[in-house]
Write a protein that holds these residues in place. Sequence first.
Motif, PDB file in Angstrom:
ATOM      1  N   UNK A 118       1.349  -1.537   2.353  1.00 26.22           N
ATOM      2  CA  UNK A 118       2.237  -0.962   3.352  1.00 26.22           C
ATOM      3  C   UNK A 118       3.524  -1.761   3.495  1.00 26.22           C
ATOM      4  N   UNK A 119       4.508  -1.102   4.086  1.00 22.34           N
ATOM      5  CA  UNK A 119       5.777  -1.745   4.421  1.00 22.34           C
ATOM      6  C   UNK A 119       6.008  -1.615   5.918  1.00 22.34           C
ATOM      7  N   UNK A 120       6.808  -2.512   6.457  1.00 17.22           N
ATOM      8  CA  UNK A 120       7.164  -2.471   7.871  1.00 17.22           C
ATOM      9  C   UNK A 120       8.650  -2.205   8.016  1.00 17.22           C
ATOM     10  N   UNK A 121       9.002  -1.308   8.915  1.00 20.88           N
ATOM     11  CA  UNK A 121      10.412  -1.033   9.187  1.00 20.88           C
ATOM     12  C   UNK A 121      11.001  -2.169  10.015  1.00 20.88           C
ATOM     13  N   UNK A 129      -2.118   9.309   9.184  1.00 21.83           N
ATOM     14  CA  UNK A 129      -0.790   9.835   9.506  1.00 21.83           C
ATOM     15  C   UNK A 129       0.290   9.043   8.778  1.00 21.83           C
ATOM     16  N   UNK A 130       0.147   7.717   8.781  1.00 17.78           N
ATOM     17  CA  UNK A 130       1.123   6.870   8.087  1.00 17.78           C
ATOM     18  C   UNK A 130       1.123   7.147   6.597  1.00 17.78           C
ATOM     19  N   UNK A 131      -0.066   7.320   6.025  1.00 15.96           N
ATOM     20  CA  UNK A 131      -0.180   7.594   4.593  1.00 15.96           C
ATOM     21  C   UNK A 131       0.501   8.913   4.231  1.00 15.96           C
ATOM     22  N   UNK A 132       0.429   9.894   5.144  1.00 19.06           N
ATOM     23  CA  UNK A 132       1.009  11.215   4.878  1.00 19.06           C
ATOM     24  C   UNK A 132       2.457  11.341   5.349  1.00 19.06           C
TER      25      UNK A 132
END
Length: 226
Positions: free
Chosen positions: A60-63, A178-181
């Motif tokens: 994952x990445x973080x904004x 949700x994050x994955x999609x």
Amino acid sequence: MTNLDQLKQIPLLSQLPEEELKSLARIVIVKRYQAGEDIFFENEPAKGFYALVKGKVKIFKLSFMGKEHILHIFGPGEIFAEVAVFFDQKYPANAQALQDSTILFFPRQSFRELLAQSPDLGLHLLGLFALRLRELVAKIEDLSLKEVPARLAAHFLLLLETKGKSTFSLDINKNQLASLLGTIPETLSRVIKKFKDKGLIEINGNTITLKDQEKLKEIALGLSRL
């Protein structure tokens, strides 16, 4: 279980000749992570790559605002973080164990020395890169061109193909899915409810049964709407 036995559980590596597997077994380091434990961080020097024997790992990445966006979730038998190692780069994203996980770690320098002696190993990994690139292109297309129902339908159909049955458990929570999609939990909940109300799926806790696979395929391909 020996290092050699664990290497044989990784599909990409299990096809290698026994002697090459034994060479890999001599350099691999077995690591264990608890659920929620970090494996590596974005922009950290790539010291090696990993193969997942047991558990699940999210990339994952973080904004700038700290919002998490999941790029991929890896399961047993999959390899990750290999590209950064080959190109002498930093890790492009973060990795964290979603479940208690057993992971094989391949130190960069030792592996590259072994690769120089084994062209067949390099050819196998080229195949992995090609597959990973195809998956990345497909995901970019899904996130940029398809609406949330199509993304969710495609995800359910992928799980159907992976698990080989129409009833399966979701092994990540709603926020992670949700994050994955590429959406938010509230939107995902509404779409799941519509799928259920229209008889496309049946839900029992975190267990999903796909009731109308043909309709889900049409939605995934953009041929039908909810």
